[in-house]
Design an enzyme around this catalytic site. Structure first.
Site: not given
Ligand code: HEM
Ligand code: MTE
Ligand code: MO
Length: 467
Positions: A40, A139, A322, A65, A186
């Protein structure tokens, strides 16, 4: 046509650990995602929050999602449906965690609304050397916390022989005020170009996940010294925690090496001002870290805690994101522990004018863009080509002259070029050179990586020439 297996919500609930396998529901469908947990992109612990129950309340928090490719991925794991008496779709009755987010500038190109991620359009990005606060790229990984400046405290953990500090904003103002111009980028800037080559997981940033501001605040080294920290021989890291947290209470976090934090020349700030104003909420009000020359992810916003630790931050964003990998590594083979966290960024440049697909006049064309390098390395030259890289011209560097080894801010650049007679199309390219003579790779293929970070290949813009 076989009828689907039917399960009750109670049966689904019994599948919430690796031993019993991990099931989730979406609408009335049931999925066994055991094999996906470790893959994930948001981390296994986040996915596990939904184990044995509905995804809706969590996906309401992470709109990433709501994309066809995520639905298709999930569909592969379908094992059945909820039985009729349990089919009632799950509705989220709790309040919207993003309802308190600030109002944003309409010029921003939004990549994701929840959490909020947006970039200024290219034609505004290089309009000013200092990016105006309302269009500075944003971001966020979580909802924006709403912090009271009166009660805000920064917790600084001291060493055993020192003292821990609980600093109010007023306490921070007592440290010498330090002001510097720093470009923040970023790691995912220009990710969309990597995606176009081959799919990656992450937000679809164009060339705008980069901006520049005047930041003012206390130097981190002064605050650490006040708590009694010294630069010791042993490898150590300064860990930062934000006051934005997810449903488990896990805060955004990141770390930098202690050596950088304690080096006055590295100018790491606990910033409380951005372009002469208190930090806007989206950019970390009331206090954020600014780490010149280092990837945006370490510039922790809404800073709540600073501590010196023997190890890097255990945060997901430090250890499971990252990082850069070989093009040969995919989600089945990736070992996040095998690569160092991104700190200093590589040399970067992009064209902001003209825009891809635009029609330019014959005769003369003005080409504009930005160039920047990490680690305080100054941009010494930007080369521009109108013919896809066969021949080159040197662009004029604008913006502030940068100090040696402390080139924290970008250079804007431009070139007035004559359009070769008879040309119907131009393939405009730019590439920058920094003072270590680092250059940008010519294509994406050799730097492609599954997370789409560090995308710094030559930037291309294709335009038509008006007849
Ligand atoms: C990102 C699938 C459950 C939190 C993603 C991405 C996929 C995915 C494919 C990447 C999407 C993209 O960037 O195009 C799934 C599937 C899940 C699931 C299939 C369940 C079976 C969850 C749950 C949470 C969660 C329950 C939170 C409680 C996140 C977060 C990201 C993410 C925070 C973003 C990461 C980032 O780009 O910073 N997920 N997810 N996901 N998912 Fe899930
Ligand atoms: N700090 C906190 N607390 N939460 C966040 O989500 N994102 C980080 C950083 N600091 C983030 C964070 C990321 S990935 C980037 S690129 C920069 O903050 C973006 O800063 P900006 O939103 O001021 O451009
Ligand atoms: Mo970032």
């Amino acid at each position: 046509q076989e009828s689907p297996h039917l399960y009750t919500r109670e049966e689904v609930r019994a599948h919430s650990s690796p031993e019993t396998r991990i099931w989730v529901t979406l609408g009335c469908e049931v999925f066994d995602v055991t094999e996906f947990v470790d893959l994930h992109p948001g981390g296994p612990s986040k996915l596990m929050l939904a184990a044995g129950g509905p995804l809706e309340p969590f996906w309401a928090l992470y709109a990433v999602h709501n994309q066809p490719h995520v639905r298709e991925l999930l569909a592969q794991y379908k094992v059945g449906e909820l039985s009729p008496e349990d089919k009632e779709p799950f509705t989220l009755k709790t309040s919207d965690p993003y309802s308190d987010d600030p109002v944003r500038h309409p010029a921003l190109k939004v990549n994701s609304q929840r959490p909020f991620n947006a970039e200024p359009p290219p034609e505004l990005l290089t309009e000013n050397y200092i990016t105006p606060n309302p269009i500075f790229f944003t971001r966020n990984h979580l909802p924006v916390p709403n912090l009271d400046p009166e009660t805000y405290r920064l917790h600084v953990v001291g060493p055993p022989e020192g003292q821990s500090l609980s600093l109010s904003l007023n306490d921070l103002y007592q440290f010498p005020k330090h002001e510097i111009t720093v470009t923040l980028q970023c790691a995912g800037n220009r990710r969309s170009e990597m995606t176009r080559f081959k799919e990656v997981k992450g937000l679809e940033w164009n060339t705008g996940a980069i901006s520049t501001a005047r930041w003012a605040g206390a130097r981190l080294c002064d605050v650490l010294a006040k708590a009694g920290h010294q630069l010791c021989e042993t490898e150590a890291h300064v860990c930062f925690e934000g006051l934005d947290s997810d449903p488990t209470g896990t805060a955004y976090g990141a770390s930098i090496p202690l050596a950088r934090a304690m080096d006055p020349e590295a100018e790491v700030l606990l910033a409380y001002e951005m372009n002469g104003q208190p930090l806007p909420r989206d950019h970390g009000f009331p206090v954020r870290v600014v780490v010149p020359g280092v990837v945006g992810a370490r510039h922790v916003k809404w800073l709540g805690k600073v501590s010196v630790e023997p190890e890097e931050s255990y945060s997901h964003w430090q250890r499971r994101d990252y990082k850069g990998f070989s093009p040969s590594v995919d989600w089945d083979t990736v070992d996040f522990d095998s690569a160092p966290s991104i700190q200093e960024l590589p040399v970067q440049s992009a064209i902001t004018e003209p825009k891809d697909g635009e029609t330019v006049q014959s005769g003369e064309v003005t080409i504009k863009g930005y160039a920047w390098s990490g680690g305080g390395r100054a941009v010494v030259r930007v080369d521009v080509s109108l013919d896809g890289g066969l021949t080159w011209q040197v662009a004029e560097l604008d913006g502030e002259e940068q100090r040696p080894r402390k080139a924290w801010a970008w250079r804007l650049w431009q070139l007035q070029a004559s359009v070769p007679a008879g040309k119907k199309e131009l393939n405009i390219v730019c590439k920058a050179v920094d003072d270590s003579y680092n250059v940008q790779p010519d294509t994406v293929a050799p730097i492609w990586n599954l997370r789409g970070v560090l995308s710094n290949a030559w930037h291309h813009v294709h335009v038509r020439v008006a007849p």
